[in-house]
Design a protein around this motif. Structure first.
Motif, PDB file in Angstrom:
ATOM      1  N   ILE A  13     -11.582 -24.703   2.676  1.00 47.70           N
ATOM      2  CA  ILE A  13     -12.056 -23.292   1.896  1.00 47.70           C
ATOM      3  C   ILE A  13     -10.843 -22.440   1.901  1.00 47.70           C
ATOM      4  O   ILE A  13      -9.860 -22.542   2.410  1.00 47.70           O
ATOM      5  CB  ILE A  13     -13.201 -22.399   2.940  1.00 47.70           C
ATOM      6  N   ARG A  14     -10.952 -21.515   0.994  1.00 50.57           N
ATOM      7  CA  ARG A  14      -9.926 -20.711   0.508  1.00 50.57           C
ATOM      8  C   ARG A  14     -10.212 -19.088   1.052  1.00 50.57           C
ATOM      9  O   ARG A  14     -11.043 -18.421   0.526  1.00 50.57           O
ATOM     10  CB  ARG A  14      -9.921 -20.486  -0.556  1.00 50.57           C
ATOM     11  N   LYS A  15      -9.786 -18.693   2.311  1.00 56.01           N
ATOM     12  CA  LYS A  15     -10.194 -17.391   2.766  1.00 56.01           C
ATOM     13  C   LYS A  15      -9.419 -16.586   2.056  1.00 56.01           C
ATOM     14  O   LYS A  15      -9.976 -15.522   2.023  1.00 56.01           O
ATOM     15  CB  LYS A  15      -9.458 -17.449   4.328  1.00 56.01           C
ATOM     16  N   ALA A  16      -8.498 -16.436   1.401  1.00 62.53           N
ATOM     17  CA  ALA A  16      -7.813 -15.657   0.483  1.00 62.53           C
ATOM     18  C   ALA A  16      -8.737 -15.180  -0.717  1.00 62.53           C
ATOM     19  O   ALA A  16      -8.485 -13.980  -1.321  1.00 62.53           O
ATOM     20  CB  ALA A  16      -6.301 -16.071  -0.156  1.00 62.53           C
ATOM     21  N   ARG A  17      -9.709 -15.727  -1.097  1.00 59.97           N
ATOM     22  CA  ARG A  17     -10.473 -15.674  -2.306  1.00 59.97           C
ATOM     23  C   ARG A  17     -12.081 -15.329  -1.800  1.00 59.97           C
ATOM     24  O   ARG A  17     -12.901 -15.696  -2.553  1.00 59.97           O
ATOM     25  CB  ARG A  17     -10.589 -16.980  -3.182  1.00 59.97           C
ATOM     26  N   MET A  18     -12.220 -14.594  -0.745  1.00 60.63           N
ATOM     27  CA  MET A  18     -13.520 -14.439  -0.151  1.00 60.63           C
ATOM     28  C   MET A  18     -14.258 -13.492  -0.949  1.00 60.63           C
ATOM     29  O   MET A  18     -13.715 -12.570  -1.692  1.00 60.63           O
ATOM     30  CB  MET A  18     -13.262 -14.037   1.561  1.00 60.63           C
ATOM     31  N   SER A  19     -15.395 -13.625  -1.197  1.00 63.38           N
ATOM     32  CA  SER A  19     -16.358 -12.978  -1.914  1.00 63.38           C
ATOM     33  C   SER A  19     -16.685 -11.660  -1.112  1.00 63.38           C
ATOM     34  O   SER A  19     -16.331 -11.369   0.078  1.00 63.38           O
ATOM     35  CB  SER A  19     -17.664 -13.461  -2.187  1.00 63.38           C
ATOM     36  N   ARG A  20     -17.444 -10.511  -1.739  1.00 56.69           N
ATOM     37  CA  ARG A  20     -17.562  -9.424  -1.099  1.00 56.69           C
ATOM     38  C   ARG A  20     -18.784  -9.603  -0.022  1.00 56.69           C
ATOM     39  O   ARG A  20     -18.990  -8.829   0.832  1.00 56.69           O
ATOM     40  CB  ARG A  20     -18.392  -8.068  -2.080  1.00 56.69           C
ATOM     41  N   SER A  21     -19.540 -10.705  -0.086  1.00 53.25           N
ATOM     42  CA  SER A  21     -20.506 -11.091   0.909  1.00 53.25           C
ATOM     43  C   SER A  21     -19.896 -11.725   2.219  1.00 53.25           C
ATOM     44  O   SER A  21     -20.600 -11.915   3.235  1.00 53.25           O
ATOM     45  CB  SER A  21     -21.499 -11.790   0.198  1.00 53.25           C
ATOM     46  N   GLY A  22     -18.767 -11.895   2.032  1.00 50.48           N
ATOM     47  CA  GLY A  22     -17.986 -12.588   3.165  1.00 50.48           C
ATOM     48  C   GLY A  22     -17.793 -14.066   3.247  1.00 50.48           C
ATOM     49  O   GLY A  22     -17.705 -14.643   4.341  1.00 50.48           O
ATOM     50  N   GLU A  23     -18.267 -14.653   2.095  1.00 49.32           N
ATOM     51  CA  GLU A  23     -18.279 -16.078   1.875  1.00 49.32           C
ATOM     52  C   GLU A  23     -16.820 -16.379   1.285  1.00 49.32           C
ATOM     53  O   GLU A  23     -16.742 -15.612   0.642  1.00 49.32           O
ATOM     54  CB  GLU A  23     -19.409 -16.390   1.563  1.00 49.32           C
ATOM     55  N   ALA A  24     -16.311 -17.889   1.805  1.00 49.75           N
ATOM     56  CA  ALA A  24     -15.393 -18.310   1.031  1.00 49.75           C
ATOM     57  C   ALA A  24     -15.687 -19.313   0.334  1.00 49.75           C
ATOM     58  O   ALA A  24     -16.459 -20.161   0.689  1.00 49.75           O
ATOM     59  CB  ALA A  24     -14.170 -18.810   2.399  1.00 49.75           C
ATOM     60  N   PRO A  25     -14.975 -19.528  -1.047  1.00 48.35           N
ATOM     61  CA  PRO A  25     -15.333 -20.747  -1.787  1.00 48.35           C
ATOM     62  C   PRO A  25     -14.871 -22.138  -1.312  1.00 48.35           C
ATOM     63  O   PRO A  25     -13.712 -22.196  -0.408  1.00 48.35           O
ATOM     64  CB  PRO A  25     -14.583 -20.331  -2.889  1.00 48.35           C
ATOM     65  N   ILE A  26     -15.476 -23.041  -1.696  1.00 48.76           N
ATOM     66  CA  ILE A  26     -15.237 -24.286  -1.065  1.00 48.76           C
ATOM     67  C   ILE A  26     -14.283 -25.106  -2.132  1.00 48.76           C
ATOM     68  O   ILE A  26     -14.909 -24.949  -3.331  1.00 48.76           O
ATOM     69  CB  ILE A  26     -16.344 -25.127  -0.547  1.00 48.76           C
ATOM     70  N   PHE A  27     -13.369 -25.499  -1.919  1.00 55.64           N
ATOM     71  CA  PHE A  27     -12.332 -26.429  -2.961  1.00 55.64           C
ATOM     72  C   PHE A  27     -12.206 -27.736  -2.570  1.00 55.64           C
ATOM     73  O   PHE A  27     -12.269 -27.923  -1.175  1.00 55.64           O
ATOM     74  CB  PHE A  27     -10.967 -25.648  -2.932  1.00 55.64           C
TER      75      PHE A  27
END
Length: 63
Positions: A13-27
């Motif tokens: 996951i990339r914590k630096a690219r978290m969404s406003r809902s608090g979720e991190a994208p999976i790479f």
């Protein structure tokens, strides 16, 4: 002469690219014979539910 090709597939996951809902994208990181490529798999997860050692979500499904 023999050539040994190998590949690995790792999820992170990339914590630096978290969404406003608090979720991190999976790479996904695909490594083939030492050459790396990373790409977004268009899924996200709550960072508290992510198990970094296993590379997967530990407490439920991804969004």
């Amino acid at each position: 002469m023999t050539q040994h090709n190998y590949f690995t597939l790792t999820f992170m996951i990339r914590k630096a690219r978290m969404s406003r809902s608090g979720e991190a994208p999976i790479f996904a990181r695909l490594t083939i014979s030492g050459q790396r490529a990373e790409f977004n798999i268009n899924r996200s997860v709550d960072p508290d539910n992510w198990n970094a050692a296993k590379g997967l979500s530990g407490k439920g499904a991804c969004v």
